[in-house]
Enzyme design. Sequence first.
Site, PDB file in Angstrom:
ATOM      1  N   VAL A   1       0.837  -1.197   0.000  1.00  0.00           N
ATOM      2  CA  VAL A   1       0.000   0.000   0.000  1.00  0.00           C
ATOM      3  C   VAL A   1       0.871   1.246   0.000  1.00  0.00           C
ATOM      4  CG1 VAL A   1      -1.907  -1.160   1.160  1.00  0.00           C
ATOM      5  CG2 VAL A   1      -0.228   0.040   2.541  1.00  0.00           C
ATOM      6  N   SER A   2       0.497   2.221  -0.849  1.00  0.00           N
ATOM      7  CA  SER A   2       1.171   3.510  -0.909  1.00  0.00           C
ATOM      8  C   SER A   2       2.660   3.314  -1.212  1.00  0.00           C
ATOM      9  CB  SER A   2       0.928   4.277   0.385  1.00  0.00           C
ATOM     10  OG  SER A   2       1.183   5.642   0.213  1.00  0.00           O
ATOM     11  N   MET A   3       3.572   3.788  -0.368  1.00  0.00           N
ATOM     12  CA  MET A   3       4.991   3.510  -0.599  1.00  0.00           C
ATOM     13  C   MET A   3       5.237   2.010  -0.660  1.00  0.00           C
ATOM     14  SD  MET A   3       8.314   4.497   1.767  1.00  0.00           S
ATOM     15  CE  MET A   3       7.901   3.228   2.977  1.00  0.00           C
TER      16      MET A   3
ATOM     17  N   GLY B   1       3.371  -0.119  -2.016  1.00  0.00           N
ATOM     18  CA  GLY B   1       3.078  -0.531  -3.380  1.00  0.00           C
ATOM     19  C   GLY B   1       4.231  -0.250  -4.321  1.00  0.00           C
TER      20      GLY B   1
ATOM     21  N   THR C   1      -1.291   3.452  -4.861  1.00  0.00           N
ATOM     22  CA  THR C   1       0.122   3.704  -5.131  1.00  0.00           C
ATOM     23  C   THR C   1       0.310   4.270  -6.533  1.00  0.00           C
ATOM     24  OG1 THR C   1       2.332   2.733  -4.893  1.00  0.00           O
ATOM     25  CG2 THR C   1       0.659   1.363  -5.966  1.00  0.00           C
TER      26      THR C   1
END
Length: 266
Positions: free
Chosen positions: A94-96, A98, A120
């Site tokens: 998730v996010s970073m 990802g 992401t």
Amino acid sequence: MPKVVIGDLELAYESRGRDDAPVLLAIMGLSGTSGHWRGFPARFEDRYRVVTFDNRGAGETSAPAGPYSTAQMAGDALALLDQLGVAEASVLGVSMGGMIAQELALRAPDRVAKLVLACTTPGGRGAILPGPDVLASFANVGKGGAEATVRRLLALNFSPRFLAASADVFEELVTYGLANRMTPAGFQGQLAAVASHDAAARLPGIRAPTLVLTGDLDRVIPPGNARLLADAIPGARLVMLEGIGHMFWIEAAAEAEAAIRALLDE
């Protein structure tokens, strides 16, 4: 949390579920710790051995001097799998996280069974940046004090509807965030990893079956980036969670679980 030593890094992790079950590796985002999952990975423990960990710079993992890179942090994740004796895992980032998951799938394609890239971005010049207010919030980290900073950044991660209806959850997250603040070195190191991430041209090389998942009200990483990922990765499917912000695993846990299970359980 138990720890493994990776070079000069002590990496804290948790492994839950049956040791003989297929592995799901969950990778958290910028400044997040295993606690920021709020139990979401546990939803998959009925069929998977779920491994979570604190990225370098966050939580109980050490915070060496940066800058960090997403490729380096993918190396951390791969080394963790090695030390746990895991030959292959499905990966949720998730996010970073990802971004790290993209690098992991590209660097070690034989180690990634299935891939979930959530809220992401591919990075690079074609990526869609957040709005000026979001960028200003990250640029002004620390201004007004720790609590003001935590509240300001945390609020960016949720839809207005969630903030109005779930003030108790928000306050719990504020309390947790204040108790688990990053060191300046860790935060700047991770921020550098996000800023330098660029996998856009290499995404067609991802071979793992891939789900791209995001909330359509994500302000931190605009949902147009999910479309870029899904268009570039062969055979990727795209799921947009309607009316949901960045931290979808808290705001829409049941809907997110269903979308992820549809890929993992095939």
